[in-house]
Design a protein around this motif. Structure first.
Motif, PDB file in Angstrom:
ATOM      1  N   THR A 248       0.942  -1.022  -0.197  1.00  0.00           N
ATOM      2  CA  THR A 248       0.120   0.071   0.059  1.00  0.00           C
ATOM      3  C   THR A 248       1.012   1.275   0.153  1.00  0.00           C
ATOM      4  O   THR A 248       2.014   1.179   0.214  1.00  0.00           O
ATOM      5  CB  THR A 248      -0.888   0.021   1.223  1.00  0.00           C
ATOM      6  OG1 THR A 248      -0.086   0.231   2.403  1.00  0.00           O
ATOM      7  CG2 THR A 248      -1.790  -1.297   1.256  1.00  0.00           C
ATOM      8  N   GLN A 249       0.397   2.377  -0.421  1.00  0.00           N
ATOM      9  CA  GLN A 249       1.038   3.676  -0.411  1.00  0.00           C
ATOM     10  C   GLN A 249       1.568   3.979   1.095  1.00  0.00           C
ATOM     11  O   GLN A 249       2.754   4.605   1.172  1.00  0.00           O
ATOM     12  CB  GLN A 249       0.160   4.833  -1.012  1.00  0.00           C
ATOM     13  CG  GLN A 249       0.703   6.026  -1.009  1.00  0.00           C
ATOM     14  CD  GLN A 249       1.944   5.867  -2.024  1.00  0.00           C
ATOM     15  OE1 GLN A 249       1.945   5.525  -3.146  1.00  0.00           O
ATOM     16  NE2 GLN A 249       3.351   6.412  -1.607  1.00  0.00           N
ATOM     17  N   GLU A 250       0.738   3.590   2.098  1.00  0.00           N
ATOM     18  CA  GLU A 250       1.001   3.974   3.311  1.00  0.00           C
ATOM     19  C   GLU A 250       2.287   3.055   3.662  1.00  0.00           C
ATOM     20  O   GLU A 250       3.397   3.560   4.454  1.00  0.00           O
ATOM     21  CB  GLU A 250      -0.043   3.636   4.361  1.00  0.00           C
ATOM     22  CG  GLU A 250       0.256   3.795   5.702  1.00  0.00           C
ATOM     23  CD  GLU A 250      -0.833   3.607   6.843  1.00  0.00           C
ATOM     24  OE1 GLU A 250      -0.613   3.601   8.244  1.00  0.00           O
ATOM     25  OE2 GLU A 250      -1.871   3.154   6.217  1.00  0.00           O
ATOM     26  N   GLN A 251       2.484   1.869   3.246  1.00  0.00           N
ATOM     27  CA  GLN A 251       3.298   0.914   3.685  1.00  0.00           C
ATOM     28  C   GLN A 251       4.826   1.531   2.965  1.00  0.00           C
ATOM     29  O   GLN A 251       5.766   1.443   3.510  1.00  0.00           O
ATOM     30  CB  GLN A 251       3.398  -0.430   3.276  1.00  0.00           C
ATOM     31  CG  GLN A 251       2.252  -1.182   4.101  1.00  0.00           C
ATOM     32  CD  GLN A 251       1.729  -2.407   3.465  1.00  0.00           C
ATOM     33  OE1 GLN A 251       1.891  -2.905   2.273  1.00  0.00           O
ATOM     34  NE2 GLN A 251       1.400  -3.372   4.319  1.00  0.00           N
ATOM     35  N   ARG A 252       4.600   1.764   1.866  1.00  0.00           N
ATOM     36  CA  ARG A 252       5.697   2.260   1.006  1.00  0.00           C
ATOM     37  C   ARG A 252       6.338   3.679   1.565  1.00  0.00           C
ATOM     38  O   ARG A 252       7.646   3.855   1.919  1.00  0.00           O
ATOM     39  CB  ARG A 252       5.410   2.731  -0.437  1.00  0.00           C
ATOM     40  CG  ARG A 252       5.348   1.330  -1.256  1.00  0.00           C
ATOM     41  CD  ARG A 252       5.185   1.840  -2.762  1.00  0.00           C
ATOM     42  NE  ARG A 252       3.918   2.537  -3.213  1.00  0.00           N
ATOM     43  CZ  ARG A 252       2.926   1.948  -3.493  1.00  0.00           C
ATOM     44  NH1 ARG A 252       2.833   0.563  -3.727  1.00  0.00           N
ATOM     45  NH2 ARG A 252       1.937   2.718  -4.059  1.00  0.00           N
ATOM     46  N   ASP A 253       5.512   4.423   2.013  1.00  0.00           N
ATOM     47  CA  ASP A 253       5.937   5.772   2.662  1.00  0.00           C
ATOM     48  C   ASP A 253       6.670   5.560   3.993  1.00  0.00           C
ATOM     49  O   ASP A 253       7.774   6.301   4.203  1.00  0.00           O
ATOM     50  CB  ASP A 253       4.708   6.622   3.077  1.00  0.00           C
ATOM     51  CG  ASP A 253       3.928   7.155   1.834  1.00  0.00           C
ATOM     52  OD1 ASP A 253       4.859   7.111   0.667  1.00  0.00           O
ATOM     53  OD2 ASP A 253       2.681   7.677   1.731  1.00  0.00           O
ATOM     54  N   GLU A 254       6.017   4.575   4.569  1.00  0.00           N
ATOM     55  CA  GLU A 254       6.689   4.104   5.871  1.00  0.00           C
ATOM     56  C   GLU A 254       8.092   3.791   5.903  1.00  0.00           C
ATOM     57  O   GLU A 254       9.030   3.978   6.473  1.00  0.00           O
ATOM     58  CB  GLU A 254       5.880   3.283   6.872  1.00  0.00           C
ATOM     59  CG  GLU A 254       4.634   3.705   7.399  1.00  0.00           C
ATOM     60  CD  GLU A 254       4.948   4.604   8.787  1.00  0.00           C
ATOM     61  OE1 GLU A 254       5.660   3.934   9.517  1.00  0.00           O
ATOM     62  OE2 GLU A 254       4.464   5.556   8.980  1.00  0.00           O
ATOM     63  N   LEU A 255       8.103   2.566   4.738  1.00  0.00           N
ATOM     64  CA  LEU A 255       9.536   1.963   4.610  1.00  0.00           C
ATOM     65  C   LEU A 255      10.644   3.289   3.910  1.00  0.00           C
ATOM     66  O   LEU A 255      11.799   2.933   4.342  1.00  0.00           O
ATOM     67  CB  LEU A 255       9.291   0.632   3.751  1.00  0.00           C
ATOM     68  CG  LEU A 255       8.855  -0.452   4.268  1.00  0.00           C
ATOM     69  CD1 LEU A 255       8.407  -1.389   3.144  1.00  0.00           C
ATOM     70  CD2 LEU A 255       9.621  -0.906   5.363  1.00  0.00           C
ATOM     71  N   ASP A 256      10.000   4.056   3.159  1.00  0.00           N
ATOM     72  CA  ASP A 256      11.111   5.015   2.682  1.00  0.00           C
ATOM     73  C   ASP A 256      11.717   5.913   3.672  1.00  0.00           C
ATOM     74  O   ASP A 256      12.921   6.229   3.711  1.00  0.00           O
ATOM     75  CB  ASP A 256      10.150   5.965   1.731  1.00  0.00           C
ATOM     76  CG  ASP A 256       9.871   5.039   0.143  1.00  0.00           C
ATOM     77  OD1 ASP A 256      10.762   4.185   0.045  1.00  0.00           O
ATOM     78  OD2 ASP A 256       9.080   5.421  -0.690  1.00  0.00           O
ATOM     79  N   ALA A 257      10.794   6.367   4.655  1.00  0.00           N
ATOM     80  CA  ALA A 257      11.036   7.151   5.968  1.00  0.00           C
ATOM     81  C   ALA A 257      12.127   6.275   6.598  1.00  0.00           C
ATOM     82  O   ALA A 257      13.034   6.767   7.105  1.00  0.00           O
ATOM     83  CB  ALA A 257       9.950   7.719   6.490  1.00  0.00           C
TER      84      ALA A 257
END
Length: 670
Positions: A248-257
């Motif tokens: 999900t977009q939320e999971q990608r954002d979390e991992l990128d950060a």
């Protein structure tokens, strides 16, 4: 005393070519199945592939392997989800915060204001793991245990990021030292430099060799060239990208950060980003855009998840290989190593057996590639198929008629000039020349030797074939109209023709058999043409044209006894006109009947002994056939479709046995 020299034996799978201990493949079952499909209208190519898909009695086929591949794929997508790393980070974060709270509660000497401020900071941590880690980056930890748990997050993120690109790094870097991390940074820098050189066209084999000499321990698969290294790295990186696409977009954002905290800085992610960019450029054909829906109960970390996506790619490739649906497909295309990885060694053994069977079918003279590029049954295959069909007919006759022996020619007849291998029960005289020649040939090729003597084994013996003194000129007329196909009589008709052809060409070579198929029109057919004939869905039963061709055949052999065998399930509804055009009418036109009767009279004048094999229970056909048989002094047999072959062969053999070609009694049930 000297100690004995004991050599240690080591055992491993045989990899140098075909397994010498593998049992031979059974072509008989395959040929029977392929022949049955061909006679039912399938091309030899399609029939062979259908058999390989279905498998045999004791052999797993491609369909079963493909089913297991599909099931394995479903298991992978149903069992896993993609938030394993985020969950592990959250667990480490919760343990660190809990340990810190306990320390704050125990530290009685701590200033109350500082305690309240620290507790407030912990209470107000964001729900996002990435934001909480970032906020705690500058926190002054009182608990050593809490600090160690928090540092594990950075270490975990670094190891997971590397594990995505280099399988096994997560475990290899556990408890790694600063020197180990420095060595990895150096490897990444050298790898990126090597890939930059390839992108710019200035790489050399020496550069690759130097790289492997310095960093080869990080690549246990030991690639031999830069291209092999690129293939392995790109496949892994593409799988990592597909995993990211599936989040999900939320999971990608979390991992990128979170990734910016890997090993305490952003240097690692910058190096990996540069690596991914090079791999995309050098291997654009990899699947960088795919995705999967995965919502199972087991969370996957970044490295393990990438491995699962590589497994999914393996399974997709195997599914395509096992489907054999692309142009020029061969079973040799199946990746046995990938099949063993995904389904186990037994599946690879099954696939290897099918590969050997396909090669044996192509290389043993069973199938050949025609001028049109299509596979066709060879004459050798036709003989083998014919023998199998004839054997089946003989078993039917033995059970129902007291044992017609179709294997043996008449021992009391004259030598035909042909020989055959001796079989139990033969009473024909030996062919001494052929027998001794076989023994000498076997000896010269390395067979068992004796002291200067020629040893004759049972397999060397050949006997002289004999044939009845009366030669026959046989015409088998088989109905190929649409009703034969519609009523399920198409394959029995072909089996009958093949059985009779095999019997005549192998046991009664003095006879001359002609096969004539008649539908809307008639034509003389080679056995290969008739066996491979597709079902015809055109109306018309042109007995007139078929009898005309049969009479032409009889006239070419004036000294032979004409034998006319007619297999039909419908009244004559078409005839050949003077200009060569076909006339059709239903119900049968009187002229059509008259022309057919005229040609039947011609066969009778030539001395033909006629037998009609009437299929079905059409009363109009029954009246007509009875009348025609009485007119020709012939007989009528009314077999079931499955007994047609036995009826025709029995009639032919009965004629020879009795010395007169009379066949069975009139209107005899088979």
């Amino acid at each position: 005393m000297a100690r004995p020299n004991r050599r240690l034996a080591r055992y491993a799978p045989y990899v140098d070519g075909p397994d010498p201990l593998a049992p031979p493949v059974d072509l008989a079952e395959a040929l029977d199945a392929i022949g049955a499909d061909v006679m039912a209208g399938a091309s030899p190519e399609r029939a062979m592939r259908e058999f390989l898909r279905r498998g045999g009695r004791d052999r797993t086929g491609l369909d079963e392997l493909a089913r297991r591949v599909a099931e394995r794929r479903r298991e992978l997508t149903r069992e896993h989800r993609l938030d394993g790393t985020l969950q592990e980070v959250k667990e480490l974060l919760d343990r660190a915060v809990l340990a810190e709270r306990k320390q704050l509660a125990r530290d009685v000497d701590m200033d109350e204001g500082d305690r309240a401020l620290a507790q407030l900071q912990l209470d107000q941590l964001p729900a996002s793991p990435a934001a909480a880690v970032q906020e705690l980056g500058g926190y002054d930890w009182r608990s050593g245990e809490a600090r160690r748990e928090f540092e594990k997050i950075k270490d975990l993120l670094g190891r997971e990021a590397l594990d995505q690109r280099f399988a096994g790094m997560k475990q290899a870097l556990e408890n790694a030292s600063d020197a180990d991390r420095a060595a990895l940074r150096a490897m990444l820098a050298d790898l990126n430099a090597l890939l930059d050189a390839r992108r710019e066209g200035r790489d050399t084999p020496e550069q690759f060799d130097d790289f492997m000499a310095k960093h080869g321990e990080h690549f246990p698969e030991r690639p031999g060239t830069l291209d092999e290294l690129l293939d392995a790295l790109a496949a892994r990186a593409a799988a990592a990208q597909r995993m990211r696409n599936s989040m999900t977009q939320e999971q990608r954002d979390e991992l990128d950060a979170l990734a910016q905290q890997a090993f305490g800085s952003s240097d690692l992610m910058d190096a990996l980003g540069r690596l991914d960019e090079s791999l995309r450029s050098l291997r654009p054909g990899e699947d960088w855009g795919g995705s999967e829906r995965m919502d199972g109960p087991n969370g996957l970390g970044l490295g393990d998840g990438t491995g699962v996506f590589q497994d999914l790619a393996d399974l997709d490739a195997l599914a395509e290989q096992l489907a054999q649906s692309y142009q020029g497909s061969r079973l040799d295309d199946v990746d046995l190593d990938a099949l063993a990885r995904q389904l186990g060694a037994d599946a690879a053994v099954d696939a290897r057996t099918l590969q050997r069977l396909e090669r044996a079918l192509r290389d043993s003279g069973t199938l050949r590639r025609g001028s049109d590029g299509q596979l066709a049954l060879t004459p050798k295959a036709m003989r083998q198929l014919g023998k199998a069909v004839l054997r089946s007919v003989a078993e039917t006759m033995s059970g129902r008629q007291g044992g017609h022996e179709v294997r043996r020619s008449g021992a009391a007849g004259e030598p035909s000039g042909a020989t055959r291998a001796w079989a139990y029960g033969d009473t024909e005289p030996w062919d001494v020349t052929r027998t001794i020649t076989n023994a000498l040939t076997r000896r010269a090729s390395g067979g068992p030797r004796t002291d200067g003597r020629v040893e004759i084994l049972v397999d060397d013996v050949e006997v002289q074939e004999t044939e009845a003194r009366t030669q026959a000129c046989v015409a088998l007329l088989v109905d190929t109209s649409f009703s034969m196909a519609m009523e399920g009589r198409w394959v029995p008709m072909k089996r009958t023709a093949l059985a009779l052809h095999t019997l005549v060409t192998t046991r009664f070579r003095g006879d001359d058999l002609q096969l004539i198929g008649f539908g809307r029109s008639a034509e003389v057919m080679a056995i290969e043409q008739l066996v491979g004939l597709d079902e015809k869905w055109e109306k018309g039963t042109n007995l007139h044209h078929a009898l005309l061709l049969a009479n032409r055949h009889f006239r070419k052999h004036p000294r032979a006894q004409p034998v006319l065998l007619v297999v039909t399930d419908g009244e004559p509804t078409s005839h050949l006109e003077r200009d060569g055009e076909v006339f059709f009418d239903y119900p049968p036109h009187p002229l059509t009947i008259a022309l057919a009767v005229r040609e039947l009279d011609g066969a009778t004048r030539l001395g033909a002994r006629t037998t009609f094999f009437r299929l079905g229970d059409d009363p109009g056909l029954a009246r007509l056939v009875d009348a025609m048989a009485r007119r020709a002094g012939g007989t009528v047999v009314t077999p079931e479709a499955d007994d047609l072959g036995a009826a025709v062969i029995g009639s032919y053999l009965g004629s020879r046995r009795n010395g007169a070609f009379g066949g069975w009694g009139r209107d005899e049930e088979w």
